[in-house]
Design an enzyme around this catalytic site. Structure first.
Site, PDB file in Angstrom:
ATOM      1  N   ALA A 195       5.023   4.627  -4.096  1.00  0.00           N
ATOM      2  CA  ALA A 195       4.752   4.043  -5.416  1.00  0.00           C
ATOM      3  C   ALA A 195       3.618   4.794  -6.108  1.00  0.00           C
ATOM      4  O   ALA A 195       3.718   5.134  -7.294  1.00  0.00           O
ATOM      5  CB  ALA A 195       4.410   2.559  -5.259  1.00  0.00           C
ATOM      6  N   GLN A 243       0.842  -1.202   0.000  1.00  0.00           N
ATOM      7  CA  GLN A 243       0.000   0.000   0.000  1.00  0.00           C
ATOM      8  C   GLN A 243       0.878   1.253   0.000  1.00  0.00           C
ATOM      9  O   GLN A 243       0.638   2.201   0.732  1.00  0.00           O
ATOM     10  CB  GLN A 243      -0.916  -0.002   1.226  1.00  0.00           C
ATOM     11  N   SER A 244       1.881   1.261  -0.847  1.00  0.00           N
ATOM     12  CA  SER A 244       2.887   2.315  -0.768  1.00  0.00           C
ATOM     13  C   SER A 244       2.417   3.672  -1.284  1.00  0.00           C
ATOM     14  O   SER A 244       1.908   3.792  -2.399  1.00  0.00           O
ATOM     15  CB  SER A 244       4.106   1.886  -1.585  1.00  0.00           C
ATOM     16  N   ASN A 245       2.644   4.687  -0.458  1.00  0.00           N
ATOM     17  CA  ASN A 245       2.387   6.071  -0.886  1.00  0.00           C
ATOM     18  C   ASN A 245       3.424   6.501  -1.898  1.00  0.00           C
ATOM     19  O   ASN A 245       3.138   7.235  -2.839  1.00  0.00           O
ATOM     20  CB  ASN A 245       2.445   7.002   0.324  1.00  0.00           C
TER      21      ASN A 245
END
Ligand SMILES: Cc1ncc(COP(=O)(O)O)c(C=O)c1O
Length: 352
Positions: free
Chosen positions: A89, A85-87
């Site tokens: 990325a 759930q990367s911000n």
């Protein structure tokens, strides 16, 4: 530090190629109710969650300095990696599409959330990013050493197809792969300068800045900014993932690279890299009752939404450090809200 050195640093940063991706300056205000509730220092908040691209956050600030290098190298595919759930990325994908660069995201399953189109993965999908999911093992971190080989494999596929690929390390932090300069940290030196102008306009110099540390360049940039522009200001990083020792080393490495990049005086054996790792609690990305409680508390007191992975843990740290007397009444502390709110939604089951 002499005024000349301060001016030289500010001029150096102003001369950087920078893509206009965010609204600057981000707002800053005093948290009146939280300050009163906690009975310690004045708490101010710097709203880097309102940078404005996608749902905002610290990564857009870094990308303002990174994208010019991507464009100068004429990349048509950008590969980066992060956790599910990367911000980072998602914001990287959002920056890419503005310039016609294809985003390829290698996302490691570091915790138990499903790889469903929710939160940042939903946004990645809407942006048309190519996503490759990889196993990382529960609790395992997406470190440079652990991820780079897997990421290079993906990059090689695109190169074999004739694409000009640019690989950026997670968080735009430790210089590696094609981002061979600490451009993410340079952005946070600029952010420190921006904050200092705001605090000075409000009539004070902060005693400390508190923020979340996940890959290291927010802390490295703020620290270098503080050393040159306001040595009395402590920069306190609350780790969400790795140990104090590991982050002290990563931040030192990124600071040294940034000193070389900006031509500031190197500091040997620095004692000002302040990292607290006790607020990782159950592990990176694990949302427990304490996280849910702090999100509710700050939202209800101030109307500000913290995220469940980074800023909630940093705020838990801030509250505890006030309780322990590390920050005192009479001091002024600026909390950097670094974004991350899309991750609230896939964590809904743990939050209510
Ligand atoms: C919302 C948010 N806050 C803070 C951080 C930590 O910043 P840094 O990676 O520069 O340590 C990240 C990313 O890791 C993030 O996504």
């Amino acid at each position: 530090m002499t005024p000349d050195k301060k001016t030289a640093l500010l001029e150096r940063i102003a001369a950087y190629p920078r893509q206009d991706l965010i609204h600057r300056p981000t707002p800053m205000r005093k948290l009146e109710r939280m300050t009163a509730e906690l009975g310690g220092p004045e708490i101010w908040i710097k709203r880097d969650d309102l940078t404005g691209m996608a749902f905002g956050g610290n990564k857009s600030r870094k990308l303002e300095f990174i994208m010019p290098d991507v464009l100068a190298k004429k990349a048509d595919v950008l590969v980066t990696w992060a956790s599910l759930q990367s911000n980072w990325a998602m914001q990287t994908a959002a920056a890419c599409v503005r310039y016609g660069v294809q985003p390829v995201l290698v996302l490691f399953k570091t915790y138990d959330l499903p790889p469903e189109p929710d939160g940042n993965i939903l946004l990645d999908r809407l942006l048309g990013a190519e996503i490759r999911f990889k196993e990382a093992g529960k609790g395992k971190l997406v470190t440079q050493a652990g991820a780079l080989a897997a990421v290079e494999e993906v990059a090689a596929e695109y190169r074999a197809a004739g694409k000009n690929v640019y690989v950026i390390p997670v968080g735009g932090s430790v210089p590696a792969a094609d981002m061979d300069r600490p451009l993410g940290a340079v952005a946070y030196v600029a952010a420190f300068a921006e904050m200092l102008e705001q605090t000075r306009a409000a009539g004070f110099t902060p005693d400390a800045v508190v923020h979340s540390t996940g890959s290291g360049s927010t802390q490295a940039g703020l620290l270098l900014g503080a050393r040159v522009l306001s040595p009395a200001t402590r920069v306190v990083g609350i780790s969400v993932s790795d140990s104090k020792d590991a982050f002290t080393e990563i931040v030192r490495e990124v600071v040294e690279a940034t000193e070389r990049e900006l031509g500031t005086d190197p500091v040997k054996a620095p004692k000002d890299i302040l990292v607290f790792d006790e607020y990782i609690r159950d592990g990176y990305g694990i949302v427990n009752k304490e996280v849910a409680d702090i999100i509710r508390r700050v939202f209800r007191a101030e109307g500000i939404v913290l995220d469940p992975v980074y800023t909630s843990k940093a705020f838990i740290g801030l509250v505890d450090l006030i309780a322990r007397g590390y920050f005192k009444r009479g001091e002024r502390v600026v909390f950097f809200h670094t974004g991350g709110t899309p991750a609230l939604f896939p964590n809904r089951a743990f939050l209510v």
